[in-house]
Motif scaffolding. Structure first.
Motif, PDB file in Angstrom:
ATOM      1  N   ILE A 673       0.866  -1.183   0.000  1.00 50.32           N
ATOM      2  CA  ILE A 673       0.000   0.000   0.000  1.00 50.32           C
ATOM      3  C   ILE A 673       0.900   1.229   0.000  1.00 50.32           C
ATOM      4  N   PRO A 674       1.348   1.690  -1.159  1.00 49.44           N
ATOM      5  CA  PRO A 674       2.331   2.784  -1.212  1.00 49.44           C
ATOM      6  C   PRO A 674       1.881   4.045  -0.493  1.00 49.44           C
ATOM      7  N   GLN A 675       0.578   4.358  -0.524  1.00 45.08           N
ATOM      8  CA  GLN A 675       0.119   5.607   0.093  1.00 45.08           C
ATOM      9  C   GLN A 675      -0.259   5.441   1.556  1.00 45.08           C
ATOM     10  N   LEU A 676       0.039   4.279   2.135  1.00 47.23           N
ATOM     11  CA  LEU A 676      -0.332   4.044   3.528  1.00 47.23           C
ATOM     12  C   LEU A 676       0.329   5.062   4.445  1.00 47.23           C
ATOM     13  N   ALA A 677      -0.491   5.685   5.268  1.00 47.73           N
ATOM     14  CA  ALA A 677       0.003   6.635   6.272  1.00 47.73           C
ATOM     15  C   ALA A 677      -0.394   6.120   7.639  1.00 47.73           C
ATOM     16  N   VAL A 678       0.559   5.768   8.444  1.00 48.21           N
ATOM     17  CA  VAL A 678       0.288   5.233   9.779  1.00 48.21           C
ATOM     18  C   VAL A 678       0.465   6.358  10.791  1.00 48.21           C
ATOM     19  N   PRO A 679      -0.446   6.581  11.759  1.00 50.96           N
ATOM     20  CA  PRO A 679      -1.627   5.746  11.975  1.00 50.96           C
ATOM     21  C   PRO A 679      -2.757   6.066  10.992  1.00 50.96           C
ATOM     22  N   GLU A 680      -3.577   5.057  10.741  1.00 45.45           N
ATOM     23  CA  GLU A 680      -4.739   5.205   9.856  1.00 45.45           C
ATOM     24  C   GLU A 680      -5.852   4.328  10.401  1.00 45.45           C
ATOM     25  N   ASP A 681      -7.082   4.808  10.298  1.00 45.04           N
ATOM     26  CA  ASP A 681      -8.214   4.035  10.798  1.00 45.04           C
ATOM     27  C   ASP A 681      -8.259   2.667  10.133  1.00 45.04           C
ATOM     28  N   GLY A 682      -8.414   1.662  10.949  1.00 47.81           N
ATOM     29  CA  GLY A 682      -8.510   0.305  10.430  1.00 47.81           C
ATOM     30  C   GLY A 682      -7.184  -0.386  10.225  1.00 47.81           C
ATOM     31  N   ILE A 683      -6.066   0.303  10.485  1.00 52.76           N
ATOM     32  CA  ILE A 683      -4.732  -0.301  10.361  1.00 52.76           C
ATOM     33  C   ILE A 683      -4.134  -0.405  11.762  1.00 52.76           C
ATOM     34  N   VAL A 684      -3.884  -1.625  12.207  1.00 56.02           N
ATOM     35  CA  VAL A 684      -3.341  -1.880  13.548  1.00 56.02           C
ATOM     36  C   VAL A 684      -1.932  -2.417  13.370  1.00 56.02           C
ATOM     37  N   ILE A 685      -0.944  -1.665  13.833  1.00 54.34           N
ATOM     38  CA  ILE A 685       0.445  -2.039  13.522  1.00 54.34           C
ATOM     39  C   ILE A 685       1.196  -2.650  14.698  1.00 54.34           C
ATOM     40  N   ASP A 686       0.576  -2.728  15.867  1.00 55.77           N
ATOM     41  CA  ASP A 686       1.287  -3.321  17.004  1.00 55.77           C
ATOM     42  C   ASP A 686       0.728  -4.689  17.383  1.00 55.77           C
ATOM     43  N   GLY A 687      -0.208  -5.202  16.558  1.00 51.95           N
ATOM     44  CA  GLY A 687      -0.754  -6.526  16.819  1.00 51.95           C
ATOM     45  C   GLY A 687      -1.613  -6.610  18.060  1.00 51.95           C
ATOM     46  N   GLU A 688      -2.147  -5.487  18.542  1.00 51.81           N
ATOM     47  CA  GLU A 688      -2.990  -5.476  19.743  1.00 51.81           C
ATOM     48  C   GLU A 688      -4.349  -6.087  19.403  1.00 51.81           C
ATOM     49  N   VAL A 689      -4.652  -7.217  20.063  1.00 50.94           N
ATOM     50  CA  VAL A 689      -5.820  -8.001  19.670  1.00 50.94           C
ATOM     51  C   VAL A 689      -7.113  -7.215  19.850  1.00 50.94           C
ATOM     52  N   GLN A 690      -7.294  -6.559  20.987  1.00 49.02           N
ATOM     53  CA  GLN A 690      -8.556  -5.868  21.232  1.00 49.02           C
ATOM     54  C   GLN A 690      -8.765  -4.719  20.253  1.00 49.02           C
ATOM     55  N   GLU A 691      -7.693  -4.025  19.913  1.00 51.61           N
ATOM     56  CA  GLU A 691      -7.815  -2.938  18.934  1.00 51.61           C
ATOM     57  C   GLU A 691      -8.192  -3.503  17.568  1.00 51.61           C
ATOM     58  N   PHE A 692      -7.571  -4.620  17.209  1.00 46.52           N
ATOM     59  CA  PHE A 692      -7.885  -5.266  15.934  1.00 46.52           C
ATOM     60  C   PHE A 692      -9.329  -5.759  15.933  1.00 46.52           C
ATOM     61  N   ALA A 693      -9.749  -6.369  17.029  1.00 39.66           N
ATOM     62  CA  ALA A 693     -11.131  -6.846  17.130  1.00 39.66           C
ATOM     63  C   ALA A 693     -12.120  -5.686  17.025  1.00 39.66           C
ATOM     64  N   GLY A 694     -11.773  -4.552  17.654  1.00 36.14           N
ATOM     65  CA  GLY A 694     -12.635  -3.375  17.549  1.00 36.14           C
ATOM     66  C   GLY A 694     -12.749  -2.890  16.121  1.00 36.14           C
ATOM     67  N   ALA A 695     -11.642  -2.940  15.372  1.00 38.26           N
ATOM     68  CA  ALA A 695     -11.681  -2.543  13.965  1.00 38.26           C
ATOM     69  C   ALA A 695     -12.516  -3.517  13.144  1.00 38.26           C
ATOM     70  N   ILE A 696     -12.436  -4.812  13.451  1.00 38.11           N
ATOM     71  CA  ILE A 696     -13.225  -5.818  12.729  1.00 38.11           C
ATOM     72  C   ILE A 696     -14.709  -5.601  12.968  1.00 38.11           C
ATOM     73  N   MET A 697     -15.086  -5.218  14.189  1.00 37.39           N
ATOM     74  CA  MET A 697     -16.495  -4.947  14.477  1.00 37.39           C
ATOM     75  C   MET A 697     -17.046  -3.824  13.616  1.00 37.39           C
ATOM     76  N   LEU A 698     -16.203  -2.852  13.279  1.00 36.62           N
ATOM     77  CA  LEU A 698     -16.641  -1.724  12.449  1.00 36.62           C
ATOM     78  C   LEU A 698     -16.776  -2.113  10.981  1.00 36.62           C
ATOM     79  N   HIS A 699     -16.284  -3.283  10.630  1.00 34.62           N
ATOM     80  CA  HIS A 699     -16.485  -3.909   9.327  1.00 34.62           C
ATOM     81  C   HIS A 699     -15.648  -3.271   8.222  1.00 34.62           C
ATOM     82  N   ARG A 700     -15.840  -1.986   7.930  1.00 33.12           N
ATOM     83  CA  ARG A 700     -15.139  -1.325   6.829  1.00 33.12           C
ATOM     84  C   ARG A 700     -14.711   0.088   7.243  1.00 33.12           C
TER      85      ARG A 700
END
Length: 711
Positions: A673-700
């Motif tokens: 993803i060349p234009q990826l800018a971190v932090p970005e909504d829906g991108i979890v870069i530290d592997g934190e499970v609860q944050e990732f699960a929260g993003a999955i709940m939001l679907h898109r």
């Protein structure tokens, strides 16, 4: 036994499953036989006059086998041919005796068996699961008082107001008769020609062009009874009722590009997802809700309750949740159950009755008529999947495929030779009686003036959409009308969109190179052949609300990630800790977690542990999953050199899905993803499970659509 004397279903028992059991066969360990029970000595060779001689007509074993094969296909349904089914149960939360005397809606201890069939509408049996289309949502309740069929769709409204127009609607949307093109698609001239001349269809068209038209899964779509029915209580009092199925998995859709790619990767995606979810014990669940309107309030709305192109906004009449349906068993045989099941909106039980909805009235005839043709005769109710649990006792006799063997001389009523049996059941004994409604009118081919508002509810629907949902509707109209070859049809539709929303019309018109023009007012449609056009002018009424948030899918996300599909994209040398922790905790949250690697076999972790690969980059794609996780480790280096892995990530990002990565797994994200800018909504870069699960709940994370990438 009289129906009212029947014992209630025992809590926890499934009488329909027990009833079907006696029809099931398992040939394991058994000799092969003919249909008459004769043991077959040779199933490899037909009977011949000598080893190289002609086959003999007297070979009755061959003739029986081939005749059965020649006739093993039945005519497919004219609509809803492509379907998937499952068994389950419905349990009531609270008795509804105030409104209805239906027994299954008054006993909270009973688990009523159900069979549910989901379907597309337009395509043939062999078409894809993934067209933009309305979905059928039909539920057969096997109740103590007989079968009750709640036959609906995943939209609360329909295209037409009167069943007289149903053949025209279906002929228009089906493949064009000269070339049988296109299959399972509404993006062609005949459909939009019809719709552009039928303003009453505009409301359901808005639902179809929204994300509702392509559900993420069958488990994540709402169901509606469409029509206004009646509840009748023990005192004979009537209330109007509309039925809703609310999925506990949330209401989720597919992106259009994602659906097109899925159709190529897995034509059976919806069917497979439903089957696998049930096999894995992740049972789909829906709550049953009702909107109830007292009989005396029938005319207190700015629309007609009997108009099937209108809904009652939940903001005006809240949905009362009364029970839950769980699908927990797959069919044993697709043909015997899913294909032969016969639904009918006229299959009701005491306490549920019809209204004068002109579309519903026509369906009451059509469904019986089509089952007679499709299932070979009047005894389709005797096919095991269609049998009611209470015994059938009446004077109807004979006919093709009769299974029941009635005894005795008498097959008429009244009679004395059989002591009057079978008896008529009085209302107090559970007999069905129709609601007594006074009717004093002339026979006439007309519609009520209250049916002539075709645009206020489509406007309400569009106003209720989120920004990304509006964008998707604009794009859907642009694609569909862009496939129309005749420019006047495109122009007529774009002009009609002005009646819904000016922004919508201009956006679609711009995509098609057309300038919307206000049509002469008022718009006419569905005019009787001998009628004055002025008698059927479309009007637009003022609704008491400008938005109805209840119709937006953005407001129907679940509060969990149960049964969401998560891909762990990895390769040999993956770091153990992050990999195993993420997999374990996502599974504990109810997600379906699959290991995706460059090749099949096993993935070996840094410490030497081996995990079986669920699928490879050669045979799967990101469109099958709801989210992606890339754990760190030496495996990332392999993925960085794999074009399939880079495409997997970039495509998931393009479709606005949550993505997580640990440690050097982020390198795969930034390369993909060349234009990826971190932090970005829906991108979890530290592997934190609860944050990732929260993003999955939001679907898109739909904002990404504004900065698209090729994938």
């Amino acid at each position: 036994m009289k129906i009212n004397e029947q014992e209630p279903f025992e809590n926890g028992a499934n009488p329909k499953q027990e009833q079907l059991g006696k029809y099931k066969g398992d040939s394991h360990g058994e000799f092969m036989t003919t249909n008459q029970g004769l043991k077959v000595n040779d199933d490899q060779n037909s009977l011949k006059a000598g080893e190289r001689g002609p086959s003999l007509l007297e070979d009755f074993i061959f003739r029986e086998k081939m005749t059965h094969f020649d006739h093993e296909r039945i005519p497919e349904r004219i609509v809803h041919a492509r379907g998937s089914g499952a068994h389950g149960e419905f349990q009531l939360y609270k008795p509804m005796g105030k409104y209805t005397k239906a027994k299954f809606l008054n006993d909270t201890s009973v688990k009523t068996p159900v069979f549910v069939r989901f379907s597309t509408v337009q395509g043939s049996r062999g078409s894809t699961d993934l067209p933009r289309d309305i979905r059928g949502f039909a539920v057969k309740f096997y109740t103590q008082e007989g079968n009750y069929d709640l036959v609906g769709n995943n939209t609360p409204v329909f295209f037409i107001q009167d069943a007289m127009k149903f053949p025209d609607l279906v002929h228009a949307v089906k493949p064009e008769p000269d070339n049988e093109i296109p299959q399972a698609a509404s993006a062609h001239d005949t459909f939009w020609d019809f719709i552009s001349l039928m303003p009453e269809a505009m409301h359901n068209i808005m639902w179809l062009m929204s994300d509702r038209g392509i559900p993420r899964t069958l488990r994540s779509m709402e169901g509606f009874g469409i029509h206004t029915f009646r509840f009748i209580n023990d005192e004979g009092k009537s209330h109007f009722v509309k039925f809703h199925w609310k999925p506990l998995q949330g209401v989720l859709g597919l992106a259009w590009d994602e659906a097109q790619r899925l159709a190529g990767k897995d034509t059976d995606y919806h069917r497979r997802d439903l089957w696998d979810s049930i096999e894995n014990g992740l049972y789909p669940e829906w709550e049953l809700g009702v909107q109830i309107v007292p009989q005396e309030d029938e005319h207190k709305f700015p629309f007609d309750l009997l108009d099937p192109t209108k809904l009652i906004p939940e903001e005006m009449v809240p949905v009362e949740i009364i029970g839950k349906m769980t699908l927990n068993r797959n069919p044993d045989n697709f043909f015997a159950e899913t294909e032969q099941v016969a639904f009918h909106p006229g299959h009701v039980v005491p306490g549920i009755d019809f209204t004068n909805d002109p579309l519903l009235q026509g369906r009451l005839f059509s469904y019986t008529d089509t089952q007679l043709s499709r299932l070979g005769g009047p005894n389709f109710h005797e096919i095991p999947i269609n049998r009611s649990i209470p015994d059938v006792t009446n004077n109807q006799r004979d006919g093709i495929h009769r299974m029941q063997i009635p005894k005795g001389k008498v097959s008429y009523h009244p009679n004395s030779m059989a002591q009057g049996c079978p008896f008529q059941a009085m209302m107090t004994e559970g007999g069905f009686t129709s609601f007594e409604e006074r009717i004093d009118s002339s026979k006439i081919r007309k519609r009520s003036q209250s049916f002539f508002d075709h645009f206020s509810q489509p406007t309400l629907f569009y106003n209720s959409m989120s920004v990304h949902e509006k964008r998707h509707i604009q794009n859907a109209f642009s694609f569909e009308l862009g496939k129309v070859q005749r420019v006047p049809i495109r122009k007529r539709m774009v002009d009609m969109l002005l009646e819904v929303d000016e922004e919508l019309a201009k956006k679609v018109g711009d995509h098609l190179g057309l300038v919307p023009e206000r049509l002469p007012q008022p718009i006419t449609g569905s005019i009787p052949a001998d009628g004055d056009p002025a008698e059927h002018h479309s009007v637009k009424v003022e609704l008491p609300l400008s938005e109805a948030p209840s119709v937006s899918m953005a407001n129907k996300l679940p509060d969990n990630i149960r049964a969401r599909r998560i891909a762990i994209l990895t390769a040999d040398g993956v770091n153990d800790e992050a990999f195993t922790r993420m997999k374990k905790e996502l599974c504990e949250l109810g997600a379906i977690v699959q290991i995706i690697a460059p090749r099949h076999g096993f993935v070996t972790t840094k410490s030497g542990e081996q995990y079986p690969v669920d699928d490879s980059l050669l045979t799967t794609a990101s469109v099958i999953f709801d989210a992606v996780y890339v754990p760190g480790g030496e495996g990332v280096h392999t993925l960085l050199e794999h074009s399939g892995a880079i495409h997997f990530i970039s495509e998931a990002y393009k479709h606005c899905k949550p993505i997580a990565a640990d440690e050097n797994g982020v390198e795969l994200l930034t390369k993909s993803i060349p234009q990826l800018a971190v932090p970005e909504d829906g991108i979890v870069i530290d592997g934190e499970v609860q944050e990732f699960a929260g993003a999955i709940m939001l679907h898109r994370f739909w904002d990404r659509e504004m900065n698209p990438i090729p994938a």
